[in-house]
Write a protein that holds these residues in place. Structure first.
Motif, PDB file in Angstrom:
ATOM      1  N   CYS A 162       1.619  11.057  -9.171  1.00  0.00           N
ATOM      2  CA  CYS A 162       0.764  11.341 -10.332  1.00  0.00           C
ATOM      3  C   CYS A 162      -0.172  12.524 -10.066  1.00  0.00           C
ATOM      4  O   CYS A 162      -0.505  13.265 -10.985  1.00  0.00           O
ATOM      5  CB  CYS A 162      -0.056  10.110 -10.702  1.00  0.00           C
ATOM      6  N   ARG A 163      -0.584  12.687  -8.835  1.00  0.00           N
ATOM      7  CA  ARG A 163      -1.480  13.804  -8.486  1.00  0.00           C
ATOM      8  C   ARG A 163      -0.708  15.105  -8.272  1.00  0.00           C
ATOM      9  O   ARG A 163      -1.300  16.171  -8.150  1.00  0.00           O
ATOM     10  CB  ARG A 163      -2.246  13.468  -7.208  1.00  0.00           C
ATOM     11  N   GLY A 164       0.608  15.015  -8.189  1.00  0.00           N
ATOM     12  CA  GLY A 164       1.412  16.205  -7.926  1.00  0.00           C
ATOM     13  C   GLY A 164       1.401  16.600  -6.460  1.00  0.00           C
ATOM     14  O   GLY A 164       1.775  17.710  -6.094  1.00  0.00           O
ATOM     15  N   ASN A 165       0.976  15.689  -5.596  1.00  0.00           N
ATOM     16  CA  ASN A 165       0.895  15.952  -4.149  1.00  0.00           C
ATOM     17  C   ASN A 165       2.064  15.292  -3.436  1.00  0.00           C
ATOM     18  O   ASN A 165       1.880  14.449  -2.571  1.00  0.00           O
ATOM     19  CB  ASN A 165      -0.407  15.392  -3.562  1.00  0.00           C
ATOM     20  N   TYR A 166       3.257  15.686  -3.780  1.00  0.00           N
ATOM     21  CA  TYR A 166       4.386  15.034  -3.154  1.00  0.00           C
ATOM     22  C   TYR A 166       5.379  16.062  -2.657  1.00  0.00           C
ATOM     23  O   TYR A 166       5.727  16.989  -3.385  1.00  0.00           O
ATOM     24  CB  TYR A 166       5.061  14.072  -4.137  1.00  0.00           C
ATOM     25  N   ALA A 226       0.816  -1.219   0.000  1.00  0.00           N
ATOM     26  CA  ALA A 226       0.000   0.000   0.000  1.00  0.00           C
ATOM     27  C   ALA A 226       0.848   1.268   0.000  1.00  0.00           C
ATOM     28  O   ALA A 226       0.466   2.269  -0.614  1.00  0.00           O
ATOM     29  CB  ALA A 226      -0.937  -0.002   1.199  1.00  0.00           C
ATOM     30  N   LYS A 227       2.005   1.243   0.663  1.00  0.00           N
ATOM     31  CA  LYS A 227       2.844   2.447   0.721  1.00  0.00           C
ATOM     32  C   LYS A 227       3.377   2.827  -0.659  1.00  0.00           C
ATOM     33  O   LYS A 227       3.417   4.000  -1.016  1.00  0.00           O
ATOM     34  CB  LYS A 227       4.004   2.260   1.698  1.00  0.00           C
ATOM     35  N   VAL A 228       3.795   1.837  -1.418  1.00  0.00           N
ATOM     36  CA  VAL A 228       4.302   2.112  -2.770  1.00  0.00           C
ATOM     37  C   VAL A 228       3.179   2.636  -3.650  1.00  0.00           C
ATOM     38  O   VAL A 228       3.361   3.596  -4.404  1.00  0.00           O
ATOM     39  CB  VAL A 228       4.957   0.850  -3.382  1.00  0.00           C
ATOM     40  N   LEU A 229       2.006   2.024  -3.544  1.00  0.00           N
ATOM     41  CA  LEU A 229       0.856   2.506  -4.323  1.00  0.00           C
ATOM     42  C   LEU A 229       0.544   3.954  -3.963  1.00  0.00           C
ATOM     43  O   LEU A 229       0.358   4.791  -4.854  1.00  0.00           O
ATOM     44  CB  LEU A 229      -0.366   1.628  -4.085  1.00  0.00           C
ATOM     45  N   GLU A 230       0.504   4.266  -2.683  1.00  0.00           N
ATOM     46  CA  GLU A 230       0.213   5.635  -2.246  1.00  0.00           C
ATOM     47  C   GLU A 230       1.278   6.602  -2.756  1.00  0.00           C
ATOM     48  O   GLU A 230       0.968   7.717  -3.189  1.00  0.00           O
ATOM     49  CB  GLU A 230       0.120   5.702  -0.717  1.00  0.00           C
ATOM     50  N   HIS A 231       2.505   6.188  -2.733  1.00  0.00           N
ATOM     51  CA  HIS A 231       3.614   7.013  -3.232  1.00  0.00           C
ATOM     52  C   HIS A 231       3.416   7.327  -4.719  1.00  0.00           C
ATOM     53  O   HIS A 231       3.535   8.481  -5.144  1.00  0.00           O
ATOM     54  CB  HIS A 231       4.937   6.280  -2.999  1.00  0.00           C
ATOM     55  N   VAL A 232       3.114   6.312  -5.529  1.00  0.00           N
ATOM     56  CA  VAL A 232       2.937   6.504  -6.965  1.00  0.00           C
ATOM     57  C   VAL A 232       1.710   7.373  -7.243  1.00  0.00           C
ATOM     58  O   VAL A 232       1.752   8.274  -8.092  1.00  0.00           O
ATOM     59  CB  VAL A 232       2.823   5.139  -7.685  1.00  0.00           C
ATOM     60  N   LEU A 233       0.635   7.129  -6.510  1.00  0.00           N
ATOM     61  CA  LEU A 233      -0.570   7.954  -6.695  1.00  0.00           C
ATOM     62  C   LEU A 233      -0.290   9.416  -6.356  1.00  0.00           C
ATOM     63  O   LEU A 233      -0.726  10.322  -7.072  1.00  0.00           O
ATOM     64  CB  LEU A 233      -1.728   7.414  -5.850  1.00  0.00           C
TER      65      LEU A 233
END
Length: 156
Positions: free
Chosen positions: A55-59, A45-52
């Motif tokens: 992609c959303r520009g929320n990093y 789940a952490k990797v998925l959240e990181h990639v999402l």
């Protein structure tokens, strides 16, 4: 977003299998829930959240910088800014209150730091050392010398 994979197996039936690849735009990837599930199963789940988030520009890339680099950058900030930065997250609170940061600040701002002063700063903490006024530091150094002299007299 490009995901590549390959099968690793000792079985003969997979011996000739070729790597696979999926290439999607960020918008398409955000809408592809089946790919999200596959990523979560394989990578967590952490990797998925990181990639999402990417992609959303929320990093927040500042959060991902290594600690030595952050210490170097923070050491150039004003004290008020360091205090504000320490309230941003637990990670920044830890870094902004660390002995490593305050040792760097003290060494950059003070002309001379004797070995005796370094020992005192390590005992009391570099941040406390920085904010203690000179008279109090002199008093603490004098007390420290007296204790060491007393201990040396007991030994001899």
């Amino acid at each position: 977003v490009i995901f590549r994979w390959w099968k690793i197996s000792l079985r003969n039936e997979f011996h000739e299998s070729r790597p696979g690849e999926i290439e999607e735009s960020q918008e398409d990837f955000l809408d592809d829930s089946s790919l999200h599930i596959q990523i979560a199963i394989v990578f967590g789940a952490k990797v998925l959240e990181h990639v999402l988030n990417l992609c959303r520009g929320n990093y927040d890339f500042l959060e991902r910088l290594p600690v030595p680099l952050l210490l170097y950058i923070i050491s150039f900030l004003e004290l008020e800014d360091i205090a504000r930065l320490s309230q941003v997250s637990r990670r920044f609170e830890m870094i902004c209150n660390s002995n490593a940061l305050w040792e760097n600040i003290v060494e950059n701002l003070c002309d001379t730091i004797t070995p005796e002063m370094k020992e005192l700063a390590q005992e009391m903490g570099w941040k406390q050392f920085f904010f203690t006024n000179r008279l109090q530091l002199q008093l603490q150094l004098r007390r420290r010398r007296q204790k060491q002299d007393a201990q040396n007299k007991k030994i001899t």
